[in-house]
Enzyme design. Sequence first.
Site, PDB file in Angstrom:
ATOM      1  N   PHE A  90     -15.193  12.831  12.286  1.00 15.34           N
ATOM      2  CA  PHE A  90     -16.540  12.679  11.743  1.00 15.34           C
ATOM      3  C   PHE A  90     -16.550  11.495  10.779  1.00 15.34           C
ATOM      4  N   TYR A  92     -13.218   3.370  12.745  1.00 15.31           N
ATOM      5  CA  TYR A  92     -11.776   3.529  12.496  1.00 15.31           C
ATOM      6  C   TYR A  92     -11.076   4.146  13.714  1.00 15.31           C
ATOM      7  N   GLY A 140      -0.741  11.727  10.495  1.00 17.71           N
ATOM      8  CA  GLY A 140      -1.877  12.524  10.029  1.00 17.71           C
ATOM      9  C   GLY A 140      -2.199  12.128   8.592  1.00 17.71           C
ATOM     10  N   ASP A 172     -15.753   4.735   6.103  1.00 17.40           N
ATOM     11  CA  ASP A 172     -16.250   5.980   6.683  1.00 17.40           C
ATOM     12  C   ASP A 172     -17.743   6.164   6.428  1.00 17.40           C
ATOM     13  N   GLN A 223     -15.969   8.363  11.455  1.00 15.45           N
ATOM     14  CA  GLN A 223     -14.951   7.329  11.696  1.00 15.45           C
ATOM     15  C   GLN A 223     -15.038   6.709  13.100  1.00 15.45           C
ATOM     16  N   GLY A 242       0.837  -1.208   0.000  1.00  8.85           N
ATOM     17  CA  GLY A 242       0.000   0.000   0.000  1.00  8.85           C
ATOM     18  C   GLY A 242       0.867   1.251   0.000  1.00  8.85           C
ATOM     19  N   GLY A 243       0.211   2.405   0.070  1.00  5.17           N
ATOM     20  CA  GLY A 243       0.926   3.677  -0.048  1.00  5.17           C
ATOM     21  C   GLY A 243       1.991   3.867   1.021  1.00  5.17           C
ATOM     22  N   GLY A 252      -4.387  -1.631   7.105  1.00  5.86           N
ATOM     23  CA  GLY A 252      -5.566  -1.007   7.706  1.00  5.86           C
ATOM     24  C   GLY A 252      -6.544  -0.572   6.635  1.00  5.86           C
ATOM     25  N   ILE A 253      -7.791  -0.392   7.056  1.00  8.12           N
ATOM     26  CA  ILE A 253      -8.854   0.043   6.125  1.00  8.12           C
ATOM     27  C   ILE A 253      -9.730   1.100   6.789  1.00  8.12           C
TER      28      ILE A 253
HETATM   29  N1  CAA Z   1     -17.283  17.664  10.136  1.00  9.09           N
HETATM   30  C1  CAA Z   1     -18.518  18.147  10.408  1.00  9.09           C
HETATM   31  N2  CAA Z   1     -19.597  17.862   9.654  1.00  9.09           N
HETATM   32  C2  CAA Z   1     -19.411  17.062   8.609  1.00  9.09           C
HETATM   33  C3  CAA Z   1     -18.161  16.527   8.281  1.00  9.09           C
HETATM   34  C4  CAA Z   1     -17.078  16.865   9.096  1.00  9.09           C
HETATM   35  N3  CAA Z   1     -15.835  16.381   8.853  1.00  9.09           N
HETATM   36  N4  CAA Z   1     -18.308  15.756   7.187  1.00  9.09           N
HETATM   37  C5  CAA Z   1     -19.591  15.799   6.840  1.00  9.09           C
HETATM   38  N5  CAA Z   1     -20.253  16.622   7.677  1.00  9.09           N
HETATM   39  C6  CAA Z   1     -21.651  16.993   7.616  1.00  9.09           C
HETATM   40  C7  CAA Z   1     -22.063  17.342   6.199  1.00  9.09           C
HETATM   41  O1  CAA Z   1     -21.759  18.689   5.941  1.00  9.09           O
HETATM   42  C8  CAA Z   1     -23.557  17.081   6.233  1.00  9.09           C
HETATM   43  O2  CAA Z   1     -24.175  18.135   6.903  1.00  9.09           O
HETATM   44  P1  CAA Z   1     -25.701  18.527   6.569  1.00  9.09           P
HETATM   45  O3  CAA Z   1     -26.524  17.358   6.944  1.00  9.09           O
HETATM   46  O4  CAA Z   1     -25.949  19.725   7.458  1.00  9.09           O
HETATM   47  O5  CAA Z   1     -25.721  18.838   5.113  1.00  9.09           O
HETATM   48  C9  CAA Z   1     -23.629  15.859   7.134  1.00  9.09           C
HETATM   49  O6  CAA Z   1     -22.439  15.859   7.936  1.00  9.09           O
HETATM   50  C10 CAA Z   1     -23.631  14.579   6.307  1.00  9.09           C
HETATM   51  O7  CAA Z   1     -24.042  13.637   7.157  1.00  9.09           O
HETATM   52  P2  CAA Z   1     -24.300  12.179   6.636  1.00  9.09           P
HETATM   53  O8  CAA Z   1     -24.928  11.407   7.733  1.00  9.09           O
HETATM   54  O9  CAA Z   1     -25.042  12.215   5.324  1.00  9.09           O
HETATM   55  O10 CAA Z   1     -22.841  11.696   6.396  1.00  9.09           O
HETATM   56  P3  CAA Z   1     -22.422  10.389   5.666  1.00  9.09           P
HETATM   57  O11 CAA Z   1     -22.831   9.188   6.395  1.00  9.09           O
HETATM   58  O12 CAA Z   1     -22.727  10.499   4.215  1.00  9.09           O
HETATM   59  O13 CAA Z   1     -20.870  10.477   5.863  1.00  9.09           O
HETATM   60  C11 CAA Z   1     -18.683  11.043   5.342  1.00  9.09           C
HETATM   61  C12 CAA Z   1     -20.146  11.476   5.256  1.00  9.09           C
HETATM   62  C13 CAA Z   1     -18.501   9.657   4.687  1.00  9.09           C
HETATM   63  C14 CAA Z   1     -18.238  10.933   6.779  1.00  9.09           C
HETATM   64  C15 CAA Z   1     -17.894  12.051   4.574  1.00  9.09           C
HETATM   65  O14 CAA Z   1     -18.102  13.317   5.154  1.00  9.09           O
HETATM   66  C16 CAA Z   1     -16.414  11.736   4.641  1.00  9.09           C
HETATM   67  O15 CAA Z   1     -15.918  10.875   3.918  1.00  9.09           O
HETATM   68  N6  CAA Z   1     -15.682  12.461   5.457  1.00  9.09           N
HETATM   69  C17 CAA Z   1     -14.247  12.251   5.586  1.00  9.09           C
HETATM   70  C18 CAA Z   1     -13.947  11.399   6.776  1.00  9.09           C
HETATM   71  C19 CAA Z   1     -12.479  11.351   6.952  1.00  9.09           C
HETATM   72  O16 CAA Z   1     -11.834  12.321   7.300  1.00  9.09           O
HETATM   73  N7  CAA Z   1     -11.889  10.191   6.696  1.00  9.09           N
HETATM   74  C20 CAA Z   1     -10.479  10.065   6.748  1.00  9.09           C
HETATM   75  C21 CAA Z   1     -10.059   9.052   5.716  1.00  9.09           C
HETATM   76  S1  CAA Z   1      -8.293   8.982   5.579  1.00  9.09           S
HETATM   77  C22 CAA Z   1      -7.851   8.213   6.976  1.00  9.09           C
HETATM   78  O17 CAA Z   1      -8.632   7.731   7.740  1.00  9.09           O
HETATM   79  C23 CAA Z   1      -6.385   8.152   7.233  1.00  9.09           C
HETATM   80  C24 CAA Z   1      -6.091   8.678   8.559  1.00  9.09           C
HETATM   81  O18 CAA Z   1      -5.869   7.906   9.467  1.00  9.09           O
HETATM   82  C25 CAA Z   1      -5.948  10.127   8.736  1.00  9.09           C
HETATM   83  P1  NAP Z   2      -3.497   1.864   1.596  1.00 11.22           P
HETATM   84  O1  NAP Z   2      -2.623   2.340   0.509  1.00 11.22           O
HETATM   85  O2  NAP Z   2      -4.950   1.633   1.334  1.00 11.22           O
HETATM   86  O3  NAP Z   2      -2.852   0.533   2.189  1.00 11.22           O
HETATM   87  C1  NAP Z   2      -3.519  -0.266   3.108  1.00 11.22           C
HETATM   88  C2  NAP Z   2      -2.969  -1.658   3.002  1.00 11.22           C
HETATM   89  O4  NAP Z   2      -3.643  -2.513   3.933  1.00 11.22           O
HETATM   90  C3  NAP Z   2      -3.168  -2.258   1.631  1.00 11.22           C
HETATM   91  O5  NAP Z   2      -1.895  -2.447   1.068  1.00 11.22           O
HETATM   92  C4  NAP Z   2      -3.878  -3.568   1.872  1.00 11.22           C
HETATM   93  O6  NAP Z   2      -3.254  -4.657   1.236  1.00 11.22           O
HETATM   94  C5  NAP Z   2      -3.715  -3.788   3.351  1.00 11.22           C
HETATM   95  N1  NAP Z   2      -4.856  -4.544   3.876  1.00 11.22           N
HETATM   96  C6  NAP Z   2      -6.132  -4.116   4.021  1.00 11.22           C
HETATM   97  N2  NAP Z   2      -6.894  -5.118   4.502  1.00 11.22           N
HETATM   98  C7  NAP Z   2      -6.075  -6.188   4.672  1.00 11.22           C
HETATM   99  C8  NAP Z   2      -6.261  -7.509   5.133  1.00 11.22           C
HETATM  100  N3  NAP Z   2      -7.459  -7.965   5.561  1.00 11.22           N
HETATM  101  N4  NAP Z   2      -5.197  -8.345   5.167  1.00 11.22           N
HETATM  102  C9  NAP Z   2      -3.989  -7.920   4.740  1.00 11.22           C
HETATM  103  N5  NAP Z   2      -3.740  -6.685   4.291  1.00 11.22           N
HETATM  104  C10 NAP Z   2      -4.777  -5.827   4.256  1.00 11.22           C
HETATM  105  O7  NAP Z   2      -3.467   2.850   2.821  1.00 11.22           O
HETATM  106  P2  NAP Z   2      -2.255   3.550   3.556  1.00 11.22           P
HETATM  107  O8  NAP Z   2      -2.556   4.979   3.595  1.00 11.22           O
HETATM  108  O9  NAP Z   2      -0.970   3.074   3.023  1.00 11.22           O
HETATM  109  O10 NAP Z   2      -2.478   2.979   5.034  1.00 11.22           O
HETATM  110  C11 NAP Z   2      -1.500   2.225   5.728  1.00 11.22           C
HETATM  111  C12 NAP Z   2      -1.765   2.356   7.218  1.00 11.22           C
HETATM  112  O11 NAP Z   2      -1.563   3.707   7.605  1.00 11.22           O
HETATM  113  C13 NAP Z   2      -3.190   2.006   7.646  1.00 11.22           C
HETATM  114  O12 NAP Z   2      -3.164   1.301   8.863  1.00 11.22           O
HETATM  115  C14 NAP Z   2      -3.831   3.345   7.838  1.00 11.22           C
HETATM  116  O13 NAP Z   2      -4.904   3.287   8.747  1.00 11.22           O
HETATM  117  C15 NAP Z   2      -2.664   4.132   8.376  1.00 11.22           C
HETATM  118  N6  NAP Z   2      -2.782   5.582   8.238  1.00 11.22           N
HETATM  119  C16 NAP Z   2      -2.899   6.133   7.000  1.00 11.22           C
HETATM  120  C17 NAP Z   2      -3.004   7.504   6.909  1.00 11.22           C
HETATM  121  C18 NAP Z   2      -3.163   8.195   5.599  1.00 11.22           C
HETATM  122  O14 NAP Z   2      -3.438   9.387   5.610  1.00 11.22           O
HETATM  123  N7  NAP Z   2      -3.008   7.522   4.487  1.00 11.22           N
HETATM  124  C19 NAP Z   2      -2.974   8.292   8.057  1.00 11.22           C
HETATM  125  C20 NAP Z   2      -2.849   7.670   9.292  1.00 11.22           C
HETATM  126  C21 NAP Z   2      -2.733   6.307   9.369  1.00 11.22           C
HETATM  127  P3  NAP Z   2      -3.392  -5.017  -0.330  1.00 11.22           P
HETATM  128  O15 NAP Z   2      -2.972  -3.769  -1.074  1.00 11.22           O
HETATM  129  O16 NAP Z   2      -2.443  -6.141  -0.489  1.00 11.22           O
HETATM  130  O17 NAP Z   2      -4.832  -5.371  -0.548  1.00 11.22           O
END
Ligand code: CAA
Ligand code: NAP
Length: 250
Positions: A151, A156, A187, A97, A153, A16-17, A93-94
């Site tokens: 929000f 997660y 982050g 959201d 998560q 992964g990344g 990790g996965i």
């Molecule tokens: N903060 C506050 N409000 C938020 C919000 C946030 N971050 N995100 C969405 N909302 C609000 C929207 O504006 C909307 O408001 P209104 O109802 O007033 O229009 C409402 O929440 C949407 O609610 P829903 O119940 O419809 O939300 P949903 O179930 O569709 O979920 C979501 C939306 C999937 C959470 C989407 O906002 C999303 O993907 N957010 C990003 C979450 C995130 O940061 N994930 C990180 C992924 S990367 C990672 O995890 C790596 C790591 O470790 C850092």
């Molecule tokens: P990514 O590119 O999606 O990589 C995640 C990896 O997890 C993939 O390579 C996948 O393997 C592996 N994986 C998922 N489910 C699995 C399973 N059941 N068994 C074995 N392998 C599995 O994401 P990433 O950003 O590199 O994330 C790596 C780690 O960093 C995660 O734990 C994530 O939560 C953490 N993290 C990421 C961020 C970010 O911003 N990206 C921030 C904080 C923490 P395959 O590719 O082989 O399927």
Amino acid sequence: MSSNTPKVAVVTGGMGGLGEAICKRLSESGLTVVAAHSPGNRRAGEWLERMSQDGYPFAAQAMDVASFASCREAFEEIRRRRGPVSVLVNNAGITRDVSFRKMSEEDWQTVLRTNLDSMFNVTKQVIEDMLALGWGRIVNISSVNGQRGAFGQANYAASKAGIHGFTKSLAVEFAKKNITVNTVSPGYLHTAMVAQVPKDVMETRILPEIPVGRLGEPDEVAQLVSYLACERAAFITGANISINGGQHMY
Ligand code: CAA
Ligand code: NAP
């Protein structure tokens, strides 16, 4: 273990990344690196070929980190082919959201099994090797969102917060055995995982919260992991090291 024998490192989610960057840094520091990938990964062969062309002689191993039996079989294979493992990076990790009211039991279970149960499933397979070697390094990848919540998560963030409790307990249990256990909490990074975040959420909610004003690069985290895995890091154990551009400070 002779000091000339390269140590064996296993990185889960190694293709992964973030995992790829960690594999590269560990390899550059002289370790034999096994990139573990999910059983469903169809690009493992192509990835190994590309890495090899870039000068990284990685090995690969399929393993479902959510399954204890799969991890046991995978590590038996690794031990047979490469010898005992002395460095483990629990990185796989996965995300699933979704806001809590819409979160299904499956969304919860899948994330907890993959991100948190995996700590047990994988680490159990290497700890006896490390004890026999009298040396080990374990780095568990958590997240800024395990420290502060996010929000959408609940699953997660719970899984990632749980990781550090696991780290601290193992750090205490194995401190006298030359095995360090640490958490790294990144982050938001430039990887496929973050690419799933809707663009408007990224631009209006997430980037404005990051004081350095950008996403992190996987290699910035990989360098930290590589340091924690080296001999010199012997006095760091039970730590949770943040690397998040200032997004969360405490
Ligand atoms: N903060 C506050 N409000 C938020 C919000 C946030 N971050 N995100 C969405 N909302 C609000 C929207 O504006 C909307 O408001 P209104 O109802 O007033 O229009 C409402 O929440 C949407 O609610 P829903 O119940 O419809 O939300 P949903 O179930 O569709 O979920 C979501 C939306 C999937 C959470 C989407 O906002 C999303 O993907 N957010 C990003 C979450 C995130 O940061 N994930 C990180 C992924 S990367 C990672 O995890 C790596 C790591 O470790 C850092
Ligand atoms: P990514 O590119 O999606 O990589 C995640 C990896 O997890 C993939 O390579 C996948 O393997 C592996 N994986 C998922 N489910 C699995 C399973 N059941 N068994 C074995 N392998 C599995 O994401 P990433 O950003 O590199 O994330 C790596 C780690 O960093 C995660 O734990 C994530 O939560 C953490 N993290 C990421 C961020 C970010 O911003 N990206 C921030 C904080 C923490 P395959 O590719 O082989 O399927």
